[in-house]
Design a protein around this motif. Structure first.
Motif, PDB file in Angstrom:
ATOM      1  N   VAL A 143     -17.416 -24.511 -16.768  1.00 17.06           N
ATOM      2  CA  VAL A 143     -16.586 -24.894 -15.620  1.00 17.06           C
ATOM      3  C   VAL A 143     -17.489 -25.249 -14.440  1.00 17.06           C
ATOM      4  O   VAL A 143     -18.468 -24.547 -14.166  1.00 17.06           O
ATOM      5  CB  VAL A 143     -15.672 -23.734 -15.137  1.00 17.06           C
ATOM      6  N   VAL A 144     -17.119 -26.328 -13.744  1.00 20.94           N
ATOM      7  CA  VAL A 144     -17.776 -26.695 -12.485  1.00 20.94           C
ATOM      8  C   VAL A 144     -16.669 -26.751 -11.445  1.00 20.94           C
ATOM      9  O   VAL A 144     -15.678 -27.460 -11.632  1.00 20.94           O
ATOM     10  CB  VAL A 144     -18.478 -28.065 -12.604  1.00 20.94           C
ATOM     11  N   SER A 145     -16.819 -25.978 -10.361  1.00 21.31           N
ATOM     12  CA  SER A 145     -15.772 -25.968  -9.321  1.00 21.31           C
ATOM     13  C   SER A 145     -16.391 -26.381  -7.984  1.00 21.31           C
ATOM     14  O   SER A 145     -17.205 -25.652  -7.420  1.00 21.31           O
ATOM     15  CB  SER A 145     -15.151 -24.566  -9.216  1.00 21.31           C
ATOM     16  N   ILE A 146     -16.001 -27.556  -7.505  1.00 17.65           N
ATOM     17  CA  ILE A 146     -16.551 -28.078  -6.241  1.00 17.65           C
ATOM     18  C   ILE A 146     -15.414 -28.647  -5.410  1.00 17.65           C
ATOM     19  O   ILE A 146     -14.630 -29.485  -5.880  1.00 17.65           O
ATOM     20  CB  ILE A 146     -17.635 -29.149  -6.522  1.00 17.65           C
ATOM     21  N   MET A 147     -15.288 -28.132  -4.195  1.00 17.31           N
ATOM     22  CA  MET A 147     -14.159 -28.525  -3.347  1.00 17.31           C
ATOM     23  C   MET A 147     -14.225 -29.996  -2.945  1.00 17.31           C
ATOM     24  O   MET A 147     -15.310 -30.569  -2.833  1.00 17.31           O
ATOM     25  CB  MET A 147     -14.070 -27.610  -2.117  1.00 17.31           C
ATOM     26  N   SER A 148     -13.050 -30.604  -2.690  1.00 13.65           N
ATOM     27  CA  SER A 148     -13.023 -32.025  -2.307  1.00 13.65           C
ATOM     28  C   SER A 148     -13.441 -32.198  -0.856  1.00 13.65           C
ATOM     29  O   SER A 148     -14.159 -33.133  -0.521  1.00 13.65           O
ATOM     30  CB  SER A 148     -11.622 -32.590  -2.488  1.00 13.65           C
ATOM     31  N   VAL A 149     -12.945 -31.297  -0.002  1.00 10.05           N
ATOM     32  CA  VAL A 149     -13.264 -31.349   1.431  1.00 10.05           C
ATOM     33  C   VAL A 149     -13.441 -29.908   1.902  1.00 10.05           C
ATOM     34  O   VAL A 149     -12.609 -29.048   1.579  1.00 10.05           O
ATOM     35  CB  VAL A 149     -12.108 -32.002   2.227  1.00 10.05           C
ATOM     36  N   ASN A 150     -14.515 -29.659   2.647  1.00 12.13           N
ATOM     37  CA  ASN A 150     -14.715 -28.294   3.124  1.00 12.13           C
ATOM     38  C   ASN A 150     -13.736 -27.959   4.250  1.00 12.13           C
ATOM     39  O   ASN A 150     -13.527 -28.754   5.159  1.00 12.13           O
ATOM     40  CB  ASN A 150     -16.157 -28.069   3.592  1.00 12.13           C
TER      41      ASN A 150
END
Ligand SMILES: Cc1ncc(COP(=O)(O)O)c(C=O)c1O
Length: 381
Positions: A143-150
């Motif tokens: 799994v890779v979890s990276i937010m779209s906008v901080n």
């Protein structure tokens, strides 16, 4: 005193249309959507309509939408649900140091349960680097979890490039799009996103509801057990009234997106110009050319967060020092610490201002003028 609310990234007031859509449902549609009789069928129909709107808003299929109690639950389900379901393929998870605590604390929980988590850095511009992700990926990454906008800086992350990188890797790509959703167009198929989090109360809908998009090919463990609702991925009797409210908030946000974006761009410019004209010393956190227009994070040298927020509140201005979930604590922002280094003065003298639906141009100027006089007084003392 005219109170001016500039904390829409923490939560936004419900739109009038949303309230008007919800009120009749309280009395008219009380059936349980799982019941087969007419009362239940009416409620089911409303849930189906809402789900159709949620799916359409991100180019997904209806069966790929799991309605949750909000962003936090959706993030937890995305990380923990996919990690548990895919542990035979590997035990490695990748995220970034600047994620919302709903992701960070879920990742820490997974670490306590035998998973390895890599926390990628963010740089002074407020972005993570796709190259860092490339280096960190292994055959065991699931799994890779990276937010779209901080949520603290408003900085947009390179979601499209991450999707491209991961499209031929076994790892599922989750993105928390809570702050991006009403401002940026989202196409989960085009960006190869497998899981995506949305929360209703950030887009003028009711609190306590959100959804997780789960691509139909993703294997996900449920974290709750009970009924068959949400295809067993999130059992529990549905909150029909809130789903209807959320649906209307989504429709408004989609129809008004371009107008809102233009308005907030103008507000941001006006806000900064008014502060600068008043000769306030400001430093903007993150690269503004890559930020959504509704959020601005400003460092005021020579001051500190507690003084600023207390004085702003006394003059009727509501803003925050970062994530609302850590408001009240004097902990320096984990996001600004990641960008500028722990101990950098920006981590303790920065405020997030976020614009929204009911703000007017005059409010923005008025707020900036009040803020300017407070900051000048504090910086001189
Ligand atoms: C980026 C982000 N993710 C998740 C959440 C949590 O959403 P909710 O309040 O719906 O649980 C928030 C709210 O602050 C957020 O800003």
């Amino acid at each position: 005193m005219n109170h001016i609310y500039l904390d829409h990234a923490a939560t936004a007031p419900m739109a009038t249309e949303v309230i008007e859509a919800m009120v009749p449902i309280y009395s008219e549609v009380f059936g349980n959507p799982s019941s087969v009789h007419a009362f239940g069928r009416k409620a089911r129909q409303l849930m189906d309509q809402a789900r159709q709107v949620f799916a359409g808003s991100i180019h997904a299929e209806e069966k790929e939408i799991v309605i949750t109690s909000g962003g936090t639950e959706a993030d937890n389900l995305a990380l923990i649900g996919t990690a548990l379901a895919n542990k035979q393929k590997g035990n490695h998870i990748i995220t970034t140091v600047q994620e919302h605590h709903a992701v960070l604390h879920a990742a820490e929980h997974l670490e306590e349960n035998g998973f390895n988590v890599t926390y990628l850095p963010v740089y002074e511009d407020g972005k993570m680097a796709v190259n860092d992700l490339k280096q960190a990926l292994t055959d065991h990454t699931i799994v890779v979890s990276i937010m779209s906008v901080n949520n603290e800086t408003g900085i947009i992350q390179p979601i499209h490039d991450i999707g491209e990188l991961l499209k031929n890797h076994q790892a599922y790509f989750h993105t928390d799009a809570v702050q991006a959703y009403s401002q940026l167009p989202i196409d989960v198929k085009e960006d190869h996103i497998d899981l995506l989090t949305v929360s209703s109360h950030k887009i003028n809908g009711p609190k306590g509801i959100g959804f997780l998009y789960v691509n139909k090919n993703v294997s996900l463990h449920t974290l709750q057990f009970g009924g068959e609702q949400e295809r067993k991925r999130r059992p529990g009797t549905e909150n029909v009234v809130s789903a209807v409210g959320f649906q209307h908030a989504v429709q408004l946000a989609m129809n008004q997106r371009e107008n809102r974006v233009e308005t907030y761009k103008e507000y941001k410019k006006l806000f900064i110009e008014t502060l600068e004209q008043a000769a306030v010393n400001v430093e903007l956190n993150g690269n503004q050319s890559e930020a959504i227009p509704s959020i601005i994070n400003i460092s005021f040298p020579g001051t500190n967060v507690e003084q600023l927020l207390t004085n702003f509140d006394l003059t009727g201005i509501a803003a925050s020092s970062g994530s609302a979930c850590t408001a009240g604590s004097v902990e320096p922002s984990h996001v600004l610490s990641a960008m500028y280094g722990a101990g950098n003065e920006r981590t303790t003298n920065s405020i997030r201002f976020s614009f929204g639906l009911h703000n007017k141009k005059e409010d923005i100027m008025e707020a900036a003028e009040r803020i300017a006089s407070i900051v000048k007084r504090l910086a001189a003392s």
